[in-house]
Design an enzyme around this catalytic site. Sequence first.
Site, PDB file in Angstrom:
ATOM      1  N   GLU A  60       1.457   0.210  -5.005  1.00 23.96           N
ATOM      2  CA  GLU A  60       1.007   1.489  -5.541  1.00 23.96           C
ATOM      3  C   GLU A  60       2.217   2.404  -5.693  1.00 23.96           C
ATOM      4  OE1 GLU A  60      -3.327   2.545  -3.979  1.00 23.96           O
ATOM      5  OE2 GLU A  60      -1.947   2.191  -2.328  1.00 23.96           O
TER       6      GLU A  60
ATOM      7  N   ASP B  38       0.832  -1.193   0.000  1.00 23.87           N
ATOM      8  CA  ASP B  38       0.000   0.000   0.000  1.00 23.87           C
ATOM      9  C   ASP B  38       0.876   1.257   0.000  1.00 23.87           C
ATOM     10  OD1 ASP B  38      -2.756   1.186   0.407  1.00 23.87           O
ATOM     11  OD2 ASP B  38      -1.750   2.004   2.181  1.00 23.87           O
TER      12      ASP B  38
END
Length: 660
Positions: free
Chosen positions: A374, A345
């Site tokens: 990400e 994340d």
Amino acid sequence: MKITNLLLAGFLSLLTAQEAVAQNVSANDADNAQLAVEGQHALALDFNNEVAYSPQKTVFKLFAPKEAKAVTLRIYADGQGGQPLKTVKMAYDGHVYYTATVDGDLKGKFYTFDTGRGECPGVFAKAVGVNGQRGAIVDLDATDPEGWKADRITQKVNMADLVVYEMHHRDFSIDPSSGLKYKGKFLALTERKAIDHLKKLGVNAVHILPSFDYASVDETKLDTPQYNWGYDPVNYNVPDGSYSTNPYDPAVRIKEFKQMVQALHKAGIRIVLDVVYNHTFDLESSNFQRIFPDIYYRKTADGKWSDGSGCGNETRSELAPMRNFMLQSMRYWVDEYHIDGFRVDLMGVHDIETMNQISAMFAREFPATFIYGEGWSAGACAYPVDKLAMKANMKQMPGIAAFGDELRDALRGPFSDDTKGAFIAGIPGSEESLKFGIAGAISHPQVDMSKVNYSKEAWAGQPWQMMSYVSCHDDMCLVDRLRASVPGITQDELIRLDLLAQTAVFTSQGVPFIQAGEEALRDKKGVHNSYNSPDSVNRIDWTNLDRYPQVFSYYSNLISMRKNHPAFRLGDADKVRRHLEFLPGGDNLVAFRLKDNAGCDTWNNIIVILNSAKQARTVAVPAGKYTVVCRDGVINEAGLGTVEGPQVEVPAQSAVIMYQ
């Protein structure tokens, strides 16, 4: 034999003692003066051994500041309430550890550490009581299901072969229509109906949203519906109790998580854990801050807490304590729970060096592990952008993949405006961005980077470094986006455009990724950010499988076609440039050919045409006779008929795939 101690030699070989000191902060930084002096010790921290249990004794070992006036260990009978059974003053070892040994069998007891800032389970608890307030002492070997030692997948995966299915435990199984017994639980993924659904769809990797112990669901009130995605970490190395059948028994959540992994592995499905090391639920009451204040988080130049996560704090991966915590935590999940991969994340909050060390560690020790994340942050970080694991820096991280938002937004429109469409809404201008995504975010001679939406140069060194997708959990799902961006859309038109979007995803050279429920035409009532919305918004309605059977059939056949024909997953940048040729297109039209066999023995000169216009198009193709395998929302590899070049008609808002 279960590995219980992290092998530190690999880490120590990466940096000399001098480099270890240099990578930490200077002695002028008052918050970290001790670590500047103790850089070599900090590099060798073994968080994994914070609590070492045996029936004869339990050894506690805590990394805490030298200046702590007293570090207290408390032993409890239960996970909450009651007075301590024993209170022990921990001794400082002269370097970085406080230690204590408690004789006797403490199995089933609970513990806390206290450095004067409040009790907590430490930073590396492996088991906890209800709501994670106290650590638990368990025999991890006793939590292994039968056959666990033979469970691990050791075969290294070719990233290009993956088909990733992202799910939230509660979304997937909570609705009565699921027919599953263990609704909202880890064990739902052990049930035959769930496994059969995934196998029939054809996915080979399940990405589970955060499943570690998180803050926003009260495990003592599970009779009251509560919902959260779980991006608010508390105890990073323990499964969350809300997904277990008994959050009060620390061993239950561990065993049930392992049973879930084992069931997926038996079905040939790998499991990806969503990890959130970029921030904690809060700062001041976090385990990090309570045990060793200030060293795990970044500050801005003016001394304020940085917030690159958008959640009130950002962790400091470039400093040895946080870096080693991440390394050891991820390794623990692979070693103890047989996790096959990680979705990181806000990977752009972490530094490049840390991500490369993680990748190198798995390449040495567990080469079947894969990593993607990400490639952005949620705000400005207090660390140089050119040293962060951003998408633009992916070529510096050759073993890791990132999400391709160029393809996503080329298909459905920008993240910032739900009502604005793009290619699948019949709006011209995104064709070059779509081509960039189809090529897997690598440099390609036929892609004009000056016309690509977010990147002006290719960021992927290899096509598998791009995760190919059109929707995921933290945005409108595809159905809702189509309804929001295409005024007056009919159900028939919605289905055509939905299938068209996924055709682009699954024929791209990136790694295809879909959100759970898309195969059943899932909607979330138009909610963009449903992180704490009720089940009525987030749940998957399984009756949609009967209502829209053509959607599941198309998805399943699309996945099967990709698996059966390597041309769609070449996995190498040079091969993509050699075999992927874009044909003349136009507004709302992208066409390409996979030529010169491209790894296929039976299909040559595969042509894919994506037409998002509201009218049929006549498209020029190389002359020859072609077998059509996709047309009018149907895929059949055995063939749907033949056509002759040099022209082919493509129905409105749909794809045609054919081969020679």
